[in-house]
Design an enzyme around this catalytic site. Structure first.
Site, mmCIF file in Angstrom:
data_model
loop_
_atom_site.group_PDB
_atom_site.id
_atom_site.type_symbol
_atom_site.label_atom_id
_atom_site.label_comp_id
_atom_site.label_asym_id
_atom_site.label_seq_id
_atom_site.Cartn_x
_atom_site.Cartn_y
_atom_site.Cartn_z
ATOM 1 C CG HIS A 29 -1.862 0.630 1.131
ATOM 2 N ND1 HIS A 29 -2.413 2.515 0.972
ATOM 3 C CD2 HIS A 29 -3.022 0.863 1.704
ATOM 4 C CE1 HIS A 29 -3.114 2.891 1.453
ATOM 5 N NE2 HIS A 29 -4.042 1.879 1.650
ATOM 6 C CD GLU A 87 -3.795 1.659 -1.926
ATOM 7 O OE1 GLU A 87 -3.596 -0.225 -1.557
ATOM 8 O OE2 GLU A 87 -4.014 1.954 -2.221
HETATM 9 O O1 LIG Z 1 -7.694 3.710 6.180
HETATM 10 P P1 LIG Z 1 -7.121 2.472 5.844
HETATM 11 O O2 LIG Z 1 -7.052 1.005 6.729
HETATM 12 O O3 LIG Z 1 -5.117 2.478 6.207
HETATM 13 O O4 LIG Z 1 -7.195 2.338 4.555
HETATM 14 C C1 LIG Z 1 -6.544 3.363 3.149
HETATM 15 C C2 LIG Z 1 -7.114 3.240 2.338
HETATM 16 O O5 LIG Z 1 -7.102 2.303 2.384
HETATM 17 C C3 LIG Z 1 -7.061 1.983 0.130
HETATM 18 O O6 LIG Z 1 -6.029 2.733 -0.508
HETATM 19 C C4 LIG Z 1 -8.426 1.193 0.506
HETATM 20 O O7 LIG Z 1 -9.340 1.095 -1.222
HETATM 21 C C5 LIG Z 1 -9.115 2.592 0.854
HETATM 22 O O8 LIG Z 1 -10.572 2.640 0.819
HETATM 23 C C6 LIG Z 1 -9.350 2.873 2.584
HETATM 24 O O9 LIG Z 1 -9.454 4.312 2.593
#
Ligand SMILES: O=P(O)(O)OC[C@H]1O[C@H](O)[C@H](O)[C@@H](O)[C@@H]1O
EC number: 5.1.3.15
Length: 289
Positions: A158, A261
């Site tokens: 990510h 990601e």
């Molecule tokens: O806040 P987190 O659990 O780290 O996730 C952060 C982000 O991760 C990814 O990019 C998903 O596609 C998003 O939908 C999410 O908001």
């Protein structure tokens, strides 16, 4: 010269600091994640370092390249489970550090299958992550099924990239790809042309192993992301309204970051038989424009 030093924070979090001829970097053993990478030829770090990142056991570190595993996003059947699995919430072990021929530093981190067993989610596996820090950076993440049942998992490296301004950048490499639009109830659509940003964007591009390029005229550079063992690419920027609802993000810094990601998510979940391994590998290369 030993290219690494360890820093023990008060709350049980250990940071591994790398300083070689090509780059500096910081890796947290909590979450097993790189949180800073700054090639010496670049005026600005390549990964986004979040000034509001929380370094506390039980909270994911929102910076660098968190590891989402063994599920990406919400858990398929348990709405109370943490978003993005538990690999980013546990302690990893630093098992080796070595220098490569071209002056980069290679670190190997592992997560034992005790963590998987304790999570009670039915995925018995170990993780090994090799991080290579140089003027480019590589991450190879290997999952090994250590149980006696087939396992199914989703995952993502990510990456949060530091950018000049979200409205000034573009991303190429995904034109023609089908995606699931998380911001629109997982509606399916097809990408046409490059990606630019003018609102919240949260998409899982499917069945793609293509190289992506983040073009950032403000920082006069492009970041090339190449990968193998990954069939999904997730692109995310929360924009103002969503960012203000996220405690460790807020209204100030969301314009300076974009997530691209390298993943295996949704339709691209990975299945492994007992003893089998799967590797996802990504390389980030920075070029001046
Ligand atoms: O806040 P987190 O659990 O780290 O996730 C952060 C982000 O991760 C990814 O990019 C998903 O596609 C998003 O939908 C999410 O908001």
């Amino acid at each position: 010269m030993n290219p690494i030093t360890l820093e023990h924070l008060a709350n049980g979090i250990t940071l591994v600091k790398v300083d070689n001829a090509l780059a500096t970097a910081i890796i947290s053993l909590y979450g097993g994640q790189i949180i800073e990478w700054h090639p010496k030829a670049q005026a600005t770090p390549v990964l986004w370092f979040n000034p509001k990142a929380v370094f506390e056991s039980g909270t994911p570190i929102r910076a660098g390249v968190p590891i989402c595993w063994p599920w990406f996003g919400p858990h398929a059947t348990d709405p109370t489970a943490n978003s993005h699995g538990y690999a980013r919430l546990c302690q990893w072990t630093l098992t080796s550090v070595s220098a490569t021929d071209n002056g980069a530093t290679e670190l190997v981190l592992t997560m034992s299958d005790d963590t998987s067993r304790q999570s009670g989610k039915g995925v018995r596996a170990t993780l090994q992550q090799r991080i290579t820090i140089g003027d480019s950076m590589a991450i190879d993440l290997t999952t090994t099924n250590t149980g006696d049942q087939d396992i199914m998992f989703t995952e993502a490296l990510h990456a949060y990239f530091k950018i000049s301004d979200i409205e000034q950048i573009s991303i190429t490499g995904l034109s023609g790809c089908d995606y699931s639009d998380t911001a629109a109830g997982r509606r399916r659509a097809k990408q046409s042309g490059e990606i630019t940003f003018s609102d919240r964007l949260d998409r899982v591009y499917l069945n793609t192993s293509s190289e992506c390029i983040v073009r950032d005229p403000g920082l006069e550079r492009r970041i090339k992301i190449t990968k193998t063992g990954s069939l999904s690419t997730v692109v995310w920027n929360p924009w103002l309204e969503t960012a203000t609802k996220i405690k460790d993000l807020g209204a100030e810094h969301w314009r300076e970051m974009v997530c691209v990601e390298s993943a295996n998510a949704l339709d691209n979940a990975v299945q492994l038989s007992p003893g089998q391994q799967h590797e996802i590998s990504v390389t980030y290369i920075v070029e001046t424009i």
